[in-house]
Scaffold this motif. Structure first.
Motif, PDB file in Angstrom:
ATOM      1  N   ARG A  93      12.407  32.726  10.612  1.00 42.55           N
ATOM      2  CA  ARG A  93      11.668  31.502  10.801  1.00 42.55           C
ATOM      3  C   ARG A  93      12.702  30.047  10.410  1.00 42.55           C
ATOM      4  O   ARG A  93      13.186  30.380   9.137  1.00 42.55           O
ATOM      5  CB  ARG A  93      10.552  31.349   9.994  1.00 42.55           C
ATOM      6  CG  ARG A  93       9.422  32.549  10.459  1.00 42.55           C
ATOM      7  CD  ARG A  93       8.013  32.118   9.801  1.00 42.55           C
ATOM      8  NE  ARG A  93       7.858  31.808   8.867  1.00 42.55           N
ATOM      9  CZ  ARG A  93       7.854  32.616   7.790  1.00 42.55           C
ATOM     10  NH1 ARG A  93       7.749  33.875   7.817  1.00 42.55           N
ATOM     11  NH2 ARG A  93       7.597  32.112   6.397  1.00 42.55           N
TER      12      ARG A  93
ATOM     13  N   ARG B 127       6.049  30.780  20.194  1.00 40.22           N
ATOM     14  CA  ARG B 127       7.487  31.257  19.381  1.00 40.22           C
ATOM     15  C   ARG B 127       7.767  32.668  19.009  1.00 40.22           C
ATOM     16  O   ARG B 127       8.662  33.183  19.227  1.00 40.22           O
ATOM     17  CB  ARG B 127       7.193  30.578  17.937  1.00 40.22           C
ATOM     18  CG  ARG B 127       7.335  29.252  17.929  1.00 40.22           C
ATOM     19  CD  ARG B 127       7.496  28.692  16.379  1.00 40.22           C
ATOM     20  NE  ARG B 127       6.231  29.020  15.681  1.00 40.22           N
ATOM     21  CZ  ARG B 127       5.351  28.094  15.436  1.00 40.22           C
ATOM     22  NH1 ARG B 127       5.591  26.843  15.890  1.00 40.22           N
ATOM     23  NH2 ARG B 127       4.237  28.193  14.602  1.00 40.22           N
TER      24      ARG B 127
ATOM     25  N   THR C 199      10.737  35.334  20.664  1.00 37.67           N
ATOM     26  CA  THR C 199      11.671  36.454  20.358  1.00 37.67           C
ATOM     27  C   THR C 199      11.428  37.826  20.759  1.00 37.67           C
ATOM     28  O   THR C 199      11.914  38.743  20.470  1.00 37.67           O
ATOM     29  CB  THR C 199      11.193  36.580  18.679  1.00 37.67           C
ATOM     30  OG1 THR C 199       9.866  37.080  18.605  1.00 37.67           O
ATOM     31  CG2 THR C 199      11.435  35.053  17.889  1.00 37.67           C
TER      32      THR C 199
ATOM     33  N   PRO D 175      10.295  38.093  12.302  1.00 34.56           N
ATOM     34  CA  PRO D 175      10.984  36.821  13.003  1.00 34.56           C
ATOM     35  C   PRO D 175      11.781  36.222  12.003  1.00 34.56           C
ATOM     36  O   PRO D 175      11.187  36.140  10.958  1.00 34.56           O
ATOM     37  CB  PRO D 175      10.036  36.177  13.863  1.00 34.56           C
ATOM     38  CG  PRO D 175       8.824  36.427  13.261  1.00 34.56           C
ATOM     39  CD  PRO D 175       9.072  38.180  12.755  1.00 34.56           C
TER      40      PRO D 175
ATOM     41  N   HIS E 281       6.261  37.643   9.770  1.00 38.71           N
ATOM     42  CA  HIS E 281       4.812  36.947  10.054  1.00 38.71           C
ATOM     43  C   HIS E 281       4.102  36.773   8.803  1.00 38.71           C
ATOM     44  O   HIS E 281       4.191  37.754   8.054  1.00 38.71           O
ATOM     45  CB  HIS E 281       4.115  38.093  11.116  1.00 38.71           C
ATOM     46  CG  HIS E 281       4.749  38.199  12.375  1.00 38.71           C
ATOM     47  ND1 HIS E 281       4.677  37.329  13.300  1.00 38.71           N
ATOM     48  CD2 HIS E 281       5.600  39.099  12.894  1.00 38.71           C
ATOM     49  CE1 HIS E 281       5.368  37.613  14.456  1.00 38.71           C
ATOM     50  NE2 HIS E 281       5.867  38.644  14.365  1.00 38.71           N
TER      51      HIS E 281
ATOM     52  N   TRP F 293      11.861  30.313  16.053  1.00 42.94           N
ATOM     53  CA  TRP F 293      11.936  31.653  15.440  1.00 42.94           C
ATOM     54  C   TRP F 293      13.358  32.508  16.154  1.00 42.94           C
ATOM     55  O   TRP F 293      13.387  32.013  17.594  1.00 42.94           O
ATOM     56  CB  TRP F 293      10.680  32.510  15.721  1.00 42.94           C
ATOM     57  CG  TRP F 293       9.670  32.004  14.665  1.00 42.94           C
ATOM     58  CD1 TRP F 293       9.395  31.043  13.976  1.00 42.94           C
ATOM     59  CD2 TRP F 293       8.043  32.685  14.995  1.00 42.94           C
ATOM     60  NE1 TRP F 293       8.285  31.076  13.359  1.00 42.94           N
ATOM     61  CE2 TRP F 293       7.410  31.775  13.805  1.00 42.94           C
ATOM     62  CE3 TRP F 293       7.711  33.659  15.442  1.00 42.94           C
ATOM     63  CZ2 TRP F 293       6.081  32.134  13.891  1.00 42.94           C
ATOM     64  CZ3 TRP F 293       6.442  34.286  15.374  1.00 42.94           C
ATOM     65  CH2 TRP F 293       5.495  33.364  14.463  1.00 42.94           C
TER      66      TRP F 293
ATOM     67  N   GLU G  80       9.706  23.666  14.082  1.00 38.46           N
ATOM     68  CA  GLU G  80      10.207  25.331  13.655  1.00 38.46           C
ATOM     69  C   GLU G  80      10.274  26.227  14.934  1.00 38.46           C
ATOM     70  O   GLU G  80       9.914  26.214  15.770  1.00 38.46           O
ATOM     71  CB  GLU G  80       8.842  25.901  12.817  1.00 38.46           C
ATOM     72  CG  GLU G  80       9.211  27.131  12.380  1.00 38.46           C
ATOM     73  CD  GLU G  80       8.007  27.902  11.480  1.00 38.46           C
ATOM     74  OE1 GLU G  80       7.500  29.149  11.553  1.00 38.46           O
ATOM     75  OE2 GLU G  80       7.390  26.927  10.351  1.00 38.46           O
TER      76      GLU G  80
END
Length: 442
Positions: A37, A25, A29, A35, A419, A60, A58
């Motif tokens: 999410r 993920r 990006t 990011p 994060h 990103w 999920e």
């Protein structure tokens, strides 16, 4: 955090069971520092109803912040897009802009802010000797006082912030004055100018050391229908430069100080103006000091990702109170600009300026990169091309022809931004730096 603790957390992260999924993920990006999410699902269906692909869980998305101090990865992407937008309008031969624009009257100009008080400076003579500052000292390059007011108590911080807040409108009035000046040289009225010619430009704002912005702009004269339409005869590159000088001197805007007096806002006395020449080698300027178009796009685009200066600890996001400044290593000059913007923002007469929102930007409320409609392409077009390319790549992996229509249904919900840990963020930043280094070494 001690080095041993950081090493332990890094080792634990690399050994975590979810690290492969997290890394996938993160890499998607480009190493985004913050990011977005999302959780949900996405399906791709062919025109006949056949399900081609389905994904859930999920994902990103990059934050898209243009400032390199906030997110180096997204800033890098923004600068690349800005480069293509500006270069297309300088050199042509791409994105619907013909190569013939290099023969148009063009100029590269820099408009500066006026003086609101003496500041510490470091200037050199032709032989490289340091010229004494107004304070009497010979400043070295790393001197943190450079750009700051010599006397904070007499410096006009209110005038400086009001100039910043109206800089975008001042540029707008400059373009109106420039069109009128060009119309006069064509022998038509200002209202008829758009029927015979079009003023195209791309500009970027850059902060000076004193905390005030100045504008770099590439200006081009086209025909009324844009870059594919040749400009009218009668306007040479020299005439364009004369019109720019005339418009810059004529541009003015009145603002009201808190005490009710009028402050007339103008451009600074320094106006750097150069002709843009077609590139013959990989340099910003040729031996005559003229600006070449090959690297001018990169020269302008890089400023679109910069912040308010080199001050350590400077706020990169809006502040909610002046208490946020207490733990920041701000220079006194920048601190006073922020405080002035904040205090002015609390006054009713400046409510429309929304200065508290822009206090962290030292009162500047404008966009860092703007262009006229017909200068070249747009961010929307470039980003749309990127999305289309990624979809075509995905369809190729699925064995579906890229030219056959598909239906894409996205159903995503925001679950968070950024994060979870500092370790994750440092790993993402390291990945972004590797990507940048690899690209430069190609």
């Amino acid at each position: 955090m001690s080095d041993s603790t950081a090493d332990t957390e890094l080792t634990n992260r690399l050994r975590a069971f979810d690290y492969p999924a997290w890394r996938a993920r993160m890499e998607a990006t480009g190493g985004c520092a913050h990011p977005v999410r999302l959780r949900g699902s996405s399906t791709i269906t062919a025109g006949d109803g056949q399900l081609l692909a389905q994904r859930s869980g999920e994902v990103w998305a990059p934050c898209g912040n243009r400032r390199d101090t906030v997110c180096p990865a997204c800033s890098d992407r923004y600068a690349a897009d800005a480069f293509h937008i500006i270069r297309a309008g300088l050199a042509g031969q791409e994105r619907g802009v013909p190569a013939s624009i290099t023969d148009r009257p063009r100029a590269f100009l820099t408009l500066t802010a006026p003086s609101f008080g003496s500041v510490h400076t470091r200037r050199l003579t032709a032989r490289g000797r340091v010229i004494p500052c107004a304070c009497g000292e010979h400043h070295r390059e790393p001197d943190p006082r450079l750009g700051g007011a010599i006397d904070h108590d007499t410096y006009d911080y209110t005038g400086a912030v009001l100039w910043q807040a109206h800089a975008g409108k001042l540029w707008h009035r400059f373009t109106i004055a420039l069109r009128r000046a060009l119309a006069a040289r064509l022998g038509v009225s200002g209202r008829r100018f758009g029927r015979v010619a079009r003023l195209s430009y791309a500009k970027v704002a850059e902060y000076q050391r004193r905390g005030l912005v100045h504008f770099h702009a590439a200006v081009r004269l086209d025909g009324p229908d844009g870059p594919a339409d040749p400009p009218p005869t009668g306007i040479t590159a020299e005439a364009l430069r004369d019109a720019i000088h005339e418009a810059a001197q004529a541009t003015a805007l009145d603002a009201i100080r808190p005490d009710g007096t009028t402050l007339t806002l103008r451009w600074g006395a320094q106006l750097d103006l150069r002709e843009i020449t077609p590139s013959v080698h990989d340099a910003v300027t040729d031996e005559h000091g003229e600006i070449t178009d090959t690297r001018l796009a990169g020269y302008i685009a890089k400023y679109a990702t910069k912040g308010t200066g080199k001050t350590d600890g400077h706020p990169d996001r809006p502040i909610r109170s002046l208490a946020h400044l207490e733990d920041m290593a701000l220079a006194e000059h920048h601190r006073r600009l922020i405080e002035t913007a904040w205090h002015l923002g609390g006054l009713t007469e400046y409510a429309k300026l929304n200065l508290r929102k822009w206090a962290h930007m030292l009162g500047f409320r404008g966009h860092f990169l703007t262009k006229s409609r017909a200068y070249s392409t747009t961010f929307r077009v470039i980003r749309g091309e990127r999305r289309a390319w990624r979809l075509a790549e995905q369809l190729a992996e699925l064995g579906h022809p890229a030219d056959d229509p598909v239906i894409v249904v996205n159903d995503w919900t925001l679950v968070g931004i950024g994060h979870h840990t500092d370790t994750d963020r440092e790993l993402a930043l390291a990945h972004a730096e590797r990507v940048r280094t690899d690209r430069r070494n190609r």
